[in-house]
Motif scaffolding. Structure first.
Motif, short mmCIF file in Angstrom:
data_model
loop_
_atom_site.label_atom_id
_atom_site.label_comp_id
_atom_site.label_asym_id
_atom_site.label_seq_id
_atom_site.Cartn_x
_atom_site.Cartn_y
_atom_site.Cartn_z
N GLY A 133 -41.39 11.39 -10.89
CA GLY A 133 -40.14 10.89 -11.43
C GLY A 133 -38.95 11.52 -10.75
N ARG A 134 -37.95 11.85 -11.56
CA ARG A 134 -36.70 12.39 -11.02
C ARG A 134 -36.67 13.92 -11.05
NH1 ARG A 134 -32.29 9.58 -14.49
NH2 ARG A 134 -30.94 11.04 -13.36
N VAL A 135 -37.81 14.54 -11.20
CA VAL A 135 -37.86 16.00 -11.31
C VAL A 135 -37.61 16.64 -9.95
CG1 VAL A 135 -39.27 17.99 -11.92
CG2 VAL A 135 -39.43 15.90 -13.27
N ALA A 279 -21.93 31.85 -1.84
CA ALA A 279 -20.94 30.78 -1.86
C ALA A 279 -20.63 30.45 -3.31
CB ALA A 279 -21.47 29.54 -1.13
N ALA A 280 -19.39 30.66 -3.71
CA ALA A 280 -19.00 30.44 -5.10
C ALA A 280 -19.23 28.98 -5.50
CB ALA A 280 -17.53 30.81 -5.28
N GLY A 281 -19.74 28.80 -6.71
CA GLY A 281 -19.98 27.45 -7.22
C GLY A 281 -21.39 26.95 -7.00
N TYR A 282 -22.21 27.73 -6.29
CA TYR A 282 -23.58 27.31 -6.00
C TYR A 282 -24.61 28.25 -6.65
CZ TYR A 282 -21.58 24.18 -2.51
OH TYR A 282 -20.86 23.20 -1.88
N GLU A 283 -24.22 28.90 -7.73
CA GLU A 283 -25.10 29.89 -8.35
C GLU A 283 -26.31 29.25 -9.05
OE1 GLU A 283 -20.98 31.74 -8.33
OE2 GLU A 283 -21.85 29.75 -8.65
N SER A 284 -26.16 28.03 -9.53
CA SER A 284 -27.25 27.36 -10.25
C SER A 284 -27.65 26.10 -9.52
CB SER A 284 -26.82 27.04 -11.69
OG SER A 284 -25.75 26.11 -11.69
N ARG A 285 -28.82 25.56 -9.93
CA ARG A 285 -29.26 24.29 -9.34
C ARG A 285 -29.78 23.37 -10.44
NH1 ARG A 285 -34.57 25.85 -5.71
NH2 ARG A 285 -35.88 26.76 -7.34
N SER A 286 -29.71 22.09 -10.16
CA SER A 286 -30.14 21.09 -11.13
C SER A 286 -31.64 20.91 -11.09
CB SER A 286 -29.47 19.75 -10.82
OG SER A 286 -29.97 18.73 -11.67
N TRP A 287 -32.23 20.61 -12.26
CA TRP A 287 -33.66 20.33 -12.32
C TRP A 287 -33.96 18.86 -12.09
CZ3 TRP A 287 -34.72 16.80 -16.06
CH2 TRP A 287 -33.82 16.70 -17.13
N GLU A 288 -32.91 18.02 -11.95
CA GLU A 288 -33.13 16.59 -11.87
C GLU A 288 -32.50 16.00 -10.62
OE1 GLU A 288 -33.26 13.57 -15.38
OE2 GLU A 288 -31.18 13.65 -14.73
N LEU A 289 -33.20 15.03 -10.02
CA LEU A 289 -32.65 14.30 -8.88
C LEU A 289 -31.66 13.26 -9.35
CD1 LEU A 289 -36.03 13.67 -7.00
CD2 LEU A 289 -34.26 15.34 -6.37
N PRO A 290 -30.72 12.83 -8.50
CA PRO A 290 -29.76 11.80 -8.90
C PRO A 290 -30.47 10.48 -9.25
CG PRO A 290 -29.07 12.87 -6.86
CD PRO A 290 -30.47 13.33 -7.14
N CYS A 291 -29.87 9.74 -10.16
CA CYS A 291 -30.42 8.44 -10.56
C CYS A 291 -30.21 7.44 -9.43
CB CYS A 291 -29.76 7.96 -11.83
SG CYS A 291 -30.41 6.39 -12.45
N SER A 292 -31.24 6.67 -9.12
CA SER A 292 -31.14 5.69 -8.02
C SER A 292 -30.75 4.31 -8.50
CB SER A 292 -32.47 5.61 -7.28
OG SER A 292 -33.52 5.22 -8.16
N GLY A 293 -30.57 4.11 -9.78
CA GLY A 293 -30.16 2.80 -10.28
C GLY A 293 -30.83 2.44 -11.56
#
Length: 293
Positions: A133-135, A279-293
C-alpha cells in the motif's frame, strides 16, 4: 457527463483495524538499542517507557515493545517497510562489531534484507512497494510458522471470531492463512515442516472496531485468558472451531478503539540527520507515501 466510477470496496477495512505492536523480552537494553535504533534506524518512543528496563521502538504507526527479561523469539518473522536499502545496510554494518558475540546476522536477498536481532528474532525488511500500500515506514506483516494442516482452520477462526477478512492461500509455496488486520497490514500463518519451538510468551497487540462481539465468542469457548481492563482483554489459543483443538498459540492483547492509547501519534525520526550534517526541518519523516489519486 458520465460520473467517474470508483471501486468503493477497495476502502473497506477489517474489524481488526490495526496491528499496533509486537512484544518480545530482551536481556540487554543496550544491545537492543544498537540493533533496533542504531542499526535499523527506528525511533525510541520519547514519551513512554523512558527508563532502562523497557523500551518502546516506533516503526511508522506500530511499535516493538522490548521489556527486560529472558529473550523471547517470535516463531516466524516480522515484515517491515524501511526505505533506502543502501543506507539500511550501512547502518547495520556500523553495529556489526558491537553485536558480533550475539546471534546478529544480515542476509541480503533479492526482494528484502533479512536482519536477525541479537537473540534470534528475524526481520524481513522491504523497501516501499505497491503490495504494501502507501506504507513508507511501518510494520507490514507478521509471518508465523504453524503446524502442517492448520492454515484453513486458522483462516476460519479469524473470520468467524473476529469478522476479519481471512483466506487460505500460499506463501513461498506453502499453505498459509492470510488475515487482514489493518490498513496495509496482514497476519500470515505459514505451515512449516517438522516440530516448532515451544511458545515462550511473546505477544502481539491489535485494535478492534467491534470489541465486544469477538470477546463474547472467545468467552463462550473459554479462550479469554485475561480480563485486563474496560478497554482490553487477552487470549492465547487459536483453535479449531469444530473440535476445540489448539492450532497455534500466540497471545493477542486485544484493545478497543476507545482505549486511551489508540491512534497516539508516534514520533519517527529521520536517521540521516547527524550533528555534523544537520538540516533544520528534516528531523522527522513520514510513515506514508503521497496519495496517487
Amino acid at each position: 457527463m458520465t460520473a467517474q466510477q470508483f471501486d468503493r470496496s477497495r476502502e473497506d477495512t477489517s474489524n481488526i483495524v490495526h496491528l499496533e505492536h509486537v512484544n518480545v523480552t530482551v536481556p540487554d537494553q543496550r544491545l537492543a538499542t544498537l540493533f533496533y535504533v542504531s542499526g535499523l534506524g527506528l525511533t525510541r518512543d520519547p514519551y513512554l517507557m523512558a527508563s532502562v528496563d523497557n523500551m518502546w521502538v516506533n516503526v511508522g504507526r506500530s511499535q516493538f515493545h522490548l521489556p527486560t527479561g529472558r529473550p523471547q523469539v517470535l516463531r516466524g518473522h516480522t515484515g517491515l517497510v524501511i526505505p533506502d536499502r543502501m543506507w539500511l545496510l550501512k547502518r547495520l554494518d556500523l553495529v556489526r562489531d558491537d553485536l558480533k558475540e550475539s546471534r546478529f546476522e544480515v542476509i541480503e536477498q533479492a526482494g528484502c534484507i533479512e536482519a536477525v536481532c541479537p537473540w534470534g528474532n528475524r526481520l524481513r525488511i522491504h523497501e516501499p512497494d505497491p503490495r504494501f500500500g502507501r506504507v513508507a515506514l511501518g510494520m507490514a506483516y507478521l509471518a508465523f510458522d504453524v503446524p502442517a494442516g492448520t492454515a484453513a482452520a486458522i483462516s476460519r477462526f479469524y473470520r468467524d471470531i473476529f469478522a476479519a477478512p481471512a483466506q487460505a492461500t500460499a506463501e513461498g509455496g506453502r499453505p498459509c492463512a492470510e488475515v487482514v488486520v489493518g490498513r496495509d497490514q496482514r497476519l500470515l500463518f505459514v505451515e512449516a515442516d517438522g516440530p516448532l519451538p515451544a511458545y515462550d510468551g511473546h505477544h502481539i497487540q491489535v485494535y478492534l472496531a467491534d470489541f465486544s462481539g469477538p470477546y463474547r465468542r472467545l468467552r463462550e469457548r473459554g479462550l479469554v485468558s485475561q480480563e485486563s481492563s474496560q478497554w482490553q482483554y487477552r487470549f492465547l489459543d487459536i483453535t479449531d472451531l469444530d473440535t476445540g483443538k489448539v492450532l497455534f498459540t500466540i497471545e493477542h492483547e486485544v484493545r478497543s478503539m476507545t482505549h486511551p492509547l489508540y491512534a497516539r501519534p508516534l514520533v519517527n525520526r529521520n536517521p540521516y540527520q547527524t550533528n555534523n550534517a544537520f538540516a533544520a526541518g528534516y528531523e522527522s519523516r513520514s510513515w506514508e507515501l503521497p496519495c496517487s489519486g
